[in-house]
Design a protein around this motif. Structure first.
Motif, PDB file in Angstrom:
ATOM      1  N   VAL A 156       0.826  -1.201   0.000  1.00 44.27           N
ATOM      2  CA  VAL A 156       0.000   0.000   0.000  1.00 44.27           C
ATOM      3  C   VAL A 156       0.866   1.259   0.000  1.00 44.27           C
ATOM      4  O   VAL A 156       0.432   2.324  -0.443  1.00 44.27           O
ATOM      5  N   ASP A 162      -5.260   4.055  -4.945  1.00 43.49           N
ATOM      6  CA  ASP A 162      -5.602   3.772  -3.541  1.00 43.49           C
ATOM      7  C   ASP A 162      -6.442   2.508  -3.363  1.00 43.49           C
ATOM      8  O   ASP A 162      -7.125   2.352  -2.352  1.00 43.49           O
ATOM      9  N   TRP A 165      -5.458   0.640  -0.251  1.00 48.66           N
ATOM     10  CA  TRP A 165      -5.832   1.448   0.922  1.00 48.66           C
ATOM     11  C   TRP A 165      -7.328   1.309   1.196  1.00 48.66           C
ATOM     12  O   TRP A 165      -7.750   1.060   2.331  1.00 48.66           O
ATOM     13  N   ILE A 359       1.337   7.262   4.566  1.00 52.24           N
ATOM     14  CA  ILE A 359       1.227   5.843   4.927  1.00 52.24           C
ATOM     15  C   ILE A 359       2.604   5.196   4.955  1.00 52.24           C
ATOM     16  O   ILE A 359       2.926   4.413   5.862  1.00 52.24           O
TER      17      ILE A 359
END
Length: 377
Positions: A156, A162, A165, A359
């Motif tokens: 990720v 995304d 995610w 992240i």
């Protein structure tokens, strides 16, 4: 794409398919399309990532540059529509209730499992854990049992969009944003837990923070116990592994059994041609691309879920799935499928690229999950 076009042109020699240079991923393709809309240099057909379909549609419809496929579908025999397209598959191509595209590729994240390493870590490939927490615990045992290997990989931190995610959020039963306020809906304990899991992949599971191509190379070399990835790579991974070790695909370990869902990756074909003759030709092509013959090519070449009801039958993919169960794993997740979303406001690509860096910092341990969540929100 090439064998599909070749087969279509063999059946319809009156229509020629020519491809433009491909984009590296959905987000880059989206930027190309936004530029092409301004200069009126759009292709006749485009494959839009589901998460960006609404954003692209809203841009194109203001300039009358995208076709409503609803009337074209309605003009086809009702028996044909019902035999080929399930309502759930049609829904992934709809924007504001209008059929803007037809689903061509569909996927949800699966686990690729190295059976040898799982057994060395005390796990049973026939009975893999069914929650993410249990998988991370197993990954730690895999890492400890075989020095030098990674127990787990979940990329990720550098994925081009995304999808991974959203998978972490939705499998917990969460939402991406609140439609009433337009703000993110995971500014809570759920969002914090998701980031804590992301950190655990590295801290407990021994994940290396390398890019996803390197992670895939590491897995096929037998250096990773469990890899989370798109099923679109089942064919490629299987061929690269050969007889080095036994690999199987396993369904995603959804933590919230009652409300957990998985975002549907992939793309829908839209028509942006303005010429009426090209619109008709494009419709014939899209019907073929989403039909059972082309969908069989898609599945056997990649590992995607078929988007055509007939494609799973005995005349098409039925025998293939029986002989190749690793390709069938993703079909077991259809009941948990939900749309892959984009953020309102037209900045989904930029938002993700900023979130991704945060992240990565959390996974690296440079930022706490609490601070990372605040930054993302």
């Amino acid at each position: 794409h090439e064998p599909i076009a070749a087969e279509f042109m063999k059946q319809r020699p009156d229509i020629k398919i020519a491809y433009r240079a491909p984009a590296a991923n959905y987000d880059e393709g989206h930027q190309v399309m936004l530029r092409a809309a301004v200069t009126n240099q759009l292709p006749d057909v485009y494959y839009a990532g589901y998460h960006l379909l609404a954003e692209l549609t809203h841009t194109l419809e203001r300039r009358n540059q995208i076709l409503d496929l609803g009337p074209l579908l309605e003009a086809e025999p009702a028996e044909w529509r019902e035999a080929n397209y399930a309502p759930a598959i049609l829904s992934v191509g709809q924007v504001d209730g209008v059929q803007r595209g037809l689903g061509v590729a569909a996927s949800s994240c699966v686990m690729y499992v190295n059976e040898d390493l799982v057994r060395a870590g005390g796990g049973d490939p026939d009975n893999m854990p069914t929650t993410l927490d249990e998988i991370i615990t197993l990954a730690a045992k895999i890492k400890d049992a075989t020095p030098g290997v990674s127990g787990i990989t979940y990329n990720v931190h550098d994925w081009p969009d995304d999808w991974l995610w959203q998978t972490l959020i939705f499998q917990e039963g969460g939402e991406l944003y609140d439609p009433a306020t337009g703000k993110v809906a995971y500014n809570n304990e759920l969002g914090l837990h998701v980031l804590e899991d992301a950190r655990r992949f590295v801290a407990e599971g021994g994940m290396k923070l390398i890019n996803f191509d390197e992670s895939r190379q590491q897995f096929v070399a037998g250096q990773t116990g469990i890899q989370f990835d798109t099923p679109a790579r089942v064919r490629q991974v299987t061929e690269l592994i050969g007889d080095k070790f036994k690999m199987r695909t396993v369904a995603f370990p959804v933590s919230n059994k009652e409300n957990g869902k998985l975002p549907t990756g992939g793309n829908a074909a839209i028509i942006t041609a303005k010429d009426e003759a090209k619109q008709k030709a494009a419709w014939e092509f899209i019907k073929f691309v989403t039909g059972p013959q082309a969908q069989t090519i898609v599945v056997e070449t990649t590992g995607y879920m078929p988007t055509n009801k007939l494609a799973t039958g005995p005349d098409y993919l039925g025998p293939f799935y029986e002989a190749n169960p690793n390709f069938a794993t993703v079909t077991s997740q259809i009941d948990r499928s939900r749309p892959w979303q984009g953020y309102p406001g037209g900045n989904s690509v930029r938002i993700w690229r900023t979130q991704r860096d945060i992240i990565a910092n959390v996974m690296r341990g440079d930022v706490t999950p609490e601070d990372g969540l605040a930054q993302i929100v």
